[in-house]
Enzyme design. Structure first.
Site, PDB file in Angstrom:
ATOM      1  N   HIS A   1       0.336  -1.454  -0.078  1.00  0.00           N
ATOM      2  CA  HIS A   1      -0.028  -0.178   0.223  1.00  0.00           C
ATOM      3  C   HIS A   1       0.888   1.512  -0.237  1.00  0.00           C
ATOM      4  CE1 HIS A   1      -3.312   2.864   1.224  1.00  0.00           C
ATOM      5  NE2 HIS A   1      -3.648   2.051   0.910  1.00  0.00           N
TER       6      HIS A   1
ATOM      7  N   HIS B   1     -14.066   5.702   0.053  1.00  0.00           N
ATOM      8  CA  HIS B   1     -12.639   5.921   1.030  1.00  0.00           C
ATOM      9  C   HIS B   1     -11.149   6.802   0.607  1.00  0.00           C
ATOM     10  CE1 HIS B   1     -10.260   3.191  -0.913  1.00  0.00           C
ATOM     11  NE2 HIS B   1      -8.737   3.874  -0.540  1.00  0.00           N
TER      12      HIS B   1
ATOM     13  N   ASP C   1      -4.983   5.091   3.889  1.00  0.00           N
ATOM     14  CA  ASP C   1      -6.421   5.376   3.871  1.00  0.00           C
ATOM     15  C   ASP C   1      -8.134   5.799   5.153  1.00  0.00           C
ATOM     16  OD1 ASP C   1      -5.697   4.476   1.206  1.00  0.00           O
ATOM     17  OD2 ASP C   1      -6.425   2.280   2.130  1.00  0.00           O
TER      18      ASP C   1
ATOM     19  N   HIS D   1      -7.916   7.744   0.083  1.00  0.00           N
ATOM     20  CA  HIS D   1      -6.484   7.471  -0.323  1.00  0.00           C
ATOM     21  C   HIS D   1      -5.669   8.284  -0.530  1.00  0.00           C
ATOM     22  CE1 HIS D   1      -2.765   4.772  -1.656  1.00  0.00           C
ATOM     23  NE2 HIS D   1      -3.148   5.502  -2.802  1.00  0.00           N
TER      24      HIS D   1
END
Length: 344
Positions: free
Chosen positions: A238, A317, A242, A319
């Site tokens: 990742h 969400h 988030d 990011h």
């Protein structure tokens, strides 16, 4: 009655002396008779430095003179030996001049005085020699005692000096140790004070920055962190942070800057890039809508879009990615936000 006249005394005839008067079987010439001889100043003249006794008539007086001479020599020798033992120069013994040896044996009143004076002089010389020997021994003893006391004093002085040196060294070591400890404590206190001052300054700086920076959404849940591994991301991990929130939740500018990109970005969905004055790029991804355009200046807290689920997502969400100086690889947004006084 007529008295008779006394008969005249017979004259003294020396030759009629009985032969056994001295216990000998026959008459011996050395027993006398002797002529009376009275020495005078002319007949006996004293010799300087030596005392001579005039030769006497008759063998008995000669023997007596010899005995007296031997006694005197023995006394003088004893005095010389005493002087030799004392280590001092010999004592000079003065003997009185004797008129004659016969006078020592005379029944007159003057003879005993001369004999007494002579023997007294010898005894005094002997006593003086003994006194000198005793004085020499006492002086030697005193000298030895003085040397012993001097050596003891030197030893005590040396021991005292050693003790003083040891005490001074111990005091110096203790002072050095105390000084070192004090310096260490002072350095530690200074370090702590500097750290406290630095911390306080940083807190004040962050407080000021917090007034200039703010989080992008108000109500959220952190569902993904930077570096989290997973196959759902093309890079294998990742690359952002988030903030899960309902679709349509307002997204605000974290700090003032310029909009350098706004539109579709593939797996990122709708994305807005806000470039700060220091060149740092902030990426807002997966928006449901965009409220700004490229080149627009925005300030802290201005609305730039809304939370959505566009692109490669599993739910609505925001990011967020942080790229210093516009570089392709981003850094951990969580760390960057905390550096601005913000706690996601």
């Amino acid at each position: 009655m007529a008295s008779n006249r006394p008969a005249p005394e017979a004259p003294f005839v020396p030759a009629q002396r009985e032969s056994d008067i001295f216990g000998y079987g026959e008459y011996r010439t050395e027993e006398g008779p002797w002529e009376e001889w009275n020495p005078t100043e002319e007949s006996i003249r004293p010799v300087r430095g030596r005392h001579r006794v005039a030769k006497q008539r008759g063998g008995g007086l000669a023997r007596s003179s010899t005995v007296l001479g031997v006694g005197v020599i023995a006394a003088v020798g004893a005095g010389g030996m005493a002087s030799a033992h004392t280590g001092k120069p010999p004592v000079s013994i003065s003997m009185p001049d004797l008129p004659s040896v016969g006078s020592l044996f005379d029944d007159s009143s003057d003879a005993p005085a001369a004999t007494t004076a002579s023997l007294t002089g010898v005894g005094t010389a002997s006593a003086s020699a003994d006194s000198d020997q005793s004085d020499a021994g006492e002086a030697l003893r005193n000298r030895i005692m003085a040397q012993a006391e001097q050596q003891q004093s030197k030893a005590e002085t040396k021991a005292t000096a050693a003790a003083v040196a040891a005490a001074e060294k111990q005091t110096a070591d203790a002072a050095a140790k105390a000084e070192k400890e004090a310096a260490a404590k002072a350095a530690d206190a200074k370090q702590k004070a500097e750290a406290a001052a630095k911390k306080q300054a940083e807190e004040e700086r962050l407080a000021e920055l917090a007034k200039q920076f703010q989080l992008p959404v108000v109500s959220y849940t952190i569902t993904g962190t930077f570096g989290q591994p997973g196959s759902m991301w093309s890079s294998g991990y990742h690359t952002g942070l988030d903030f899960a929130a309902p679709t349509g939740t307002l997204i605000k500018a974290i700090h003032g800057g310029t909009i350098t990109e706004a539109g579709w970005a593939g797996a990122y969905g709708y994305r807005t890039i806000l470039t700060l004055d220091d060149g740092t790029e902030l990426w807002f991804c997966h928006q449901s809508s965009i409220n700004v355009k490229v080149g627009q200046k925005v300030g802290t807290g201005d609305v730039i879009g809304r939370v959505g689920a566009t692109g490669n997502v599993t739910g609505p969400h925001l990011h967020l990615e942080v790229h210093p100086n516009g570089q392709a690889t981003g850094i951990d947004p969580m760390t960057w936000l905390r550096g601005k006084g913000l706690t996601p």
